[in-house]
Write a protein that holds these residues in place. Structure first.
Motif, PDB file in Angstrom:
ATOM      1  N   VAL A 270       0.836  -1.199   0.000  1.00 53.24           N
ATOM      2  CA  VAL A 270       0.000   0.000   0.000  1.00 53.24           C
ATOM      3  C   VAL A 270       0.871   1.249   0.000  1.00 53.24           C
ATOM      4  O   VAL A 270       0.673   2.163  -0.788  1.00 53.24           O
ATOM      5  CB  VAL A 270      -0.939   0.032   1.228  1.00 53.24           C
ATOM      6  CG1 VAL A 270      -1.702   1.332   1.289  1.00 53.24           C
ATOM      7  CG2 VAL A 270      -1.912  -1.130   1.178  1.00 53.24           C
ATOM      8  N   GLU A 271       1.822   1.285   0.890  1.00 48.79           N
ATOM      9  CA  GLU A 271       2.709   2.435   1.060  1.00 48.79           C
ATOM     10  C   GLU A 271       4.132   2.057   0.671  1.00 48.79           C
ATOM     11  O   GLU A 271       4.536   0.906   0.845  1.00 48.79           O
ATOM     12  CB  GLU A 271       2.711   2.897   2.525  1.00 48.79           C
ATOM     13  CG  GLU A 271       1.374   3.418   3.015  1.00 48.79           C
ATOM     14  CD  GLU A 271       0.984   4.736   2.383  1.00 48.79           C
ATOM     15  OE1 GLU A 271       1.884   5.517   2.032  1.00 48.79           O
ATOM     16  OE2 GLU A 271      -0.227   4.973   2.237  1.00 48.79           O
TER      17      GLU A 271
ATOM     18  N   ASP B 213      12.816 -16.263  -4.731  1.00 41.21           N
ATOM     19  CA  ASP B 213      13.113 -15.243  -5.731  1.00 41.21           C
ATOM     20  C   ASP B 213      12.033 -14.169  -5.598  1.00 41.21           C
ATOM     21  O   ASP B 213      10.882 -14.399  -5.950  1.00 41.21           O
ATOM     22  CB  ASP B 213      13.093 -15.880  -7.119  1.00 41.21           C
ATOM     23  CG  ASP B 213      13.410 -14.906  -8.234  1.00 41.21           C
ATOM     24  OD1 ASP B 213      13.806 -13.757  -7.948  1.00 41.21           O
ATOM     25  OD2 ASP B 213      13.242 -15.301  -9.403  1.00 41.21           O
ATOM     26  N   VAL B 214      12.388 -13.028  -5.043  1.00 35.33           N
ATOM     27  CA  VAL B 214      11.427 -11.970  -4.726  1.00 35.33           C
ATOM     28  C   VAL B 214      11.595 -10.798  -5.682  1.00 35.33           C
ATOM     29  O   VAL B 214      12.711 -10.370  -5.965  1.00 35.33           O
ATOM     30  CB  VAL B 214      11.605 -11.481  -3.270  1.00 35.33           C
ATOM     31  CG1 VAL B 214      10.654 -10.348  -2.942  1.00 35.33           C
ATOM     32  CG2 VAL B 214      11.409 -12.646  -2.298  1.00 35.33           C
ATOM     33  N   ASP B 215      10.471 -10.296  -6.165  1.00 38.69           N
ATOM     34  CA  ASP B 215      10.478  -9.123  -7.033  1.00 38.69           C
ATOM     35  C   ASP B 215       9.375  -8.184  -6.560  1.00 38.69           C
ATOM     36  O   ASP B 215       8.485  -8.581  -5.808  1.00 38.69           O
ATOM     37  CB  ASP B 215      10.242  -9.536  -8.486  1.00 38.69           C
ATOM     38  CG  ASP B 215      10.924  -8.598  -9.473  1.00 38.69           C
ATOM     39  OD1 ASP B 215      11.270  -7.462  -9.085  1.00 38.69           O
ATOM     40  OD2 ASP B 215      11.092  -8.993 -10.626  1.00 38.69           O
ATOM     41  N   PHE B 216       9.446  -6.939  -6.995  1.00 41.51           N
ATOM     42  CA  PHE B 216       8.478  -5.923  -6.616  1.00 41.51           C
ATOM     43  C   PHE B 216       7.875  -5.282  -7.858  1.00 41.51           C
ATOM     44  O   PHE B 216       8.544  -5.168  -8.882  1.00 41.51           O
ATOM     45  CB  PHE B 216       9.146  -4.827  -5.772  1.00 41.51           C
ATOM     46  CG  PHE B 216       9.614  -5.312  -4.436  1.00 41.51           C
ATOM     47  CD1 PHE B 216       8.825  -5.147  -3.316  1.00 41.51           C
ATOM     48  CD2 PHE B 216      10.842  -5.934  -4.302  1.00 41.51           C
ATOM     49  CE1 PHE B 216       9.254  -5.594  -2.078  1.00 41.51           C
ATOM     50  CE2 PHE B 216      11.275  -6.390  -3.073  1.00 41.51           C
ATOM     51  CZ  PHE B 216      10.483  -6.227  -1.957  1.00 41.51           C
ATOM     52  N   CYS B 217       6.626  -4.845  -7.747  1.00 40.43           N
ATOM     53  CA  CYS B 217       5.992  -4.125  -8.854  1.00 40.43           C
ATOM     54  C   CYS B 217       6.582  -2.730  -9.013  1.00 40.43           C
ATOM     55  O   CYS B 217       6.527  -2.156 -10.093  1.00 40.43           O
ATOM     56  CB  CYS B 217       4.488  -3.983  -8.611  1.00 40.43           C
ATOM     57  SG  CYS B 217       3.574  -5.479  -8.965  1.00 40.43           S
TER      58      CYS B 217
ATOM     59  N   SER C 110      10.031   4.388  -5.191  1.00 44.54           N
ATOM     60  CA  SER C 110       9.264   4.968  -6.298  1.00 44.54           C
ATOM     61  C   SER C 110       7.909   5.473  -5.805  1.00 44.54           C
ATOM     62  O   SER C 110       7.449   5.123  -4.740  1.00 44.54           O
ATOM     63  CB  SER C 110       9.060   3.939  -7.415  1.00 44.54           C
ATOM     64  OG  SER C 110       8.098   2.982  -7.030  1.00 44.54           O
ATOM     65  N   THR C 111       7.267   6.278  -6.623  1.00 43.34           N
ATOM     66  CA  THR C 111       5.999   6.901  -6.234  1.00 43.34           C
ATOM     67  C   THR C 111       4.793   5.996  -6.413  1.00 43.34           C
ATOM     68  O   THR C 111       3.730   6.282  -5.895  1.00 43.34           O
ATOM     69  CB  THR C 111       5.748   8.164  -7.078  1.00 43.34           C
ATOM     70  OG1 THR C 111       5.659   7.775  -8.449  1.00 43.34           O
ATOM     71  CG2 THR C 111       6.853   9.176  -6.879  1.00 43.34           C
ATOM     72  N   GLY C 112       4.927   4.933  -7.158  1.00 46.38           N
ATOM     73  CA  GLY C 112       3.792   4.045  -7.378  1.00 46.38           C
ATOM     74  C   GLY C 112       3.262   4.089  -8.783  1.00 46.38           C
ATOM     75  O   GLY C 112       2.434   3.291  -9.168  1.00 46.38           O
TER      76      GLY C 112
ATOM     77  N   ALA D 289       6.755   1.075 -17.042  1.00 43.74           N
ATOM     78  CA  ALA D 289       7.877   2.021 -17.043  1.00 43.74           C
ATOM     79  C   ALA D 289       8.643   1.876 -18.358  1.00 43.74           C
ATOM     80  O   ALA D 289       8.712   0.785 -18.926  1.00 43.74           O
ATOM     81  CB  ALA D 289       8.804   1.739 -15.867  1.00 43.74           C
ATOM     82  N   PRO D 290       9.200   2.964 -18.868  1.00 48.27           N
ATOM     83  CA  PRO D 290       9.979   2.867 -20.106  1.00 48.27           C
ATOM     84  C   PRO D 290      11.065   1.800 -19.992  1.00 48.27           C
ATOM     85  O   PRO D 290      11.851   1.809 -19.049  1.00 48.27           O
ATOM     86  CB  PRO D 290      10.586   4.261 -20.252  1.00 48.27           C
ATOM     87  CG  PRO D 290       9.669   5.159 -19.485  1.00 48.27           C
ATOM     88  CD  PRO D 290       9.172   4.323 -18.321  1.00 48.27           C
ATOM     89  N   GLY D 291      11.051   0.860 -20.916  1.00 47.89           N
ATOM     90  CA  GLY D 291      12.041  -0.208 -20.914  1.00 47.89           C
ATOM     91  C   GLY D 291      11.830  -1.262 -19.843  1.00 47.89           C
ATOM     92  O   GLY D 291      12.655  -2.166 -19.696  1.00 47.89           O
ATOM     93  N   GLY D 292      10.754  -1.164 -19.086  1.00 45.62           N
ATOM     94  CA  GLY D 292      10.518  -2.096 -17.990  1.00 45.62           C
ATOM     95  C   GLY D 292       9.847  -3.383 -18.427  1.00 45.62           C
ATOM     96  O   GLY D 292       9.431  -3.530 -19.578  1.00 45.62           O
TER      97      GLY D 292
END
Length: 144
Positions: free
Chosen positions: A14-15, A32-36, A41-43, A50-53
């Motif tokens: 959430v935050e 294996d952990v990843d984040f959105c 970052s601002t969210g 995201a560009p190139g993401g």
């Protein structure tokens, strides 16, 4: 974890930084952990827009998505990965207070305390394998 195998886990929050501790614990346990969203970052945009993401859920796959909701409250833009998990049929664990009256709360596979996430993820490996082998689940188990 089934047979001790590491899982691919996508963490949303959430935050900013709510998921950092949960993600670090899961990573230390060999997952294996990843984040959105990258830390700090601002969210917006999410990693996939995201560009190139690339999207860690659709491009890399995930066994489970963990949505960390320490303070609860209404859903935020940082949780779009949780909504994407529901749409993709990926098991969703809400760690903390589920947002009442929302599709996230209704469709979450499990709701647990943030300190119970590792155990919850271990149980999800069997759910994910069943989903792959037998098709979509009819009922989603939830914590009381």
């Amino acid at each position: 974890m089934r047979g001790g195998a590491a899982m691919k886990i996508l963490v949303t929050e959430v935050e900013p930084d709510d998921g950092r501790t949960v993600g670090a614990l899961l990573a230390v346990r060999g997952h294996d952990v990843d984040f959105c969203h990258p830390p700090g970052s601002t969210g917006w945009p999410c990693a996939g827009l995201a560009p190139g993401g690339c999207c860690p859920l659709t491009d890399g796959g995930a066994d489970v998505v963990v949505d960390v909701r320490i303070a609860g409250g209404p859903p935020s833009a940082r949780e779009m990965g949780a909504a994407c998990a529901v749409a993709a049929g990926t098991p969703l664990i809400i760690a903390g207070r589920a947002p009442e009256g929302t599709a996230l709360a209704e469709r979450a596979t499990l709701v647990c305390a943030p300190d119970a996430v590792e155990s919850a993820c271990a149980g999800m490996s069997d759910v994910r394998l069943a989903t792959r082998d037998e098709g979509p689940r009819q009922e989603s188990p939830r914590a009381p």
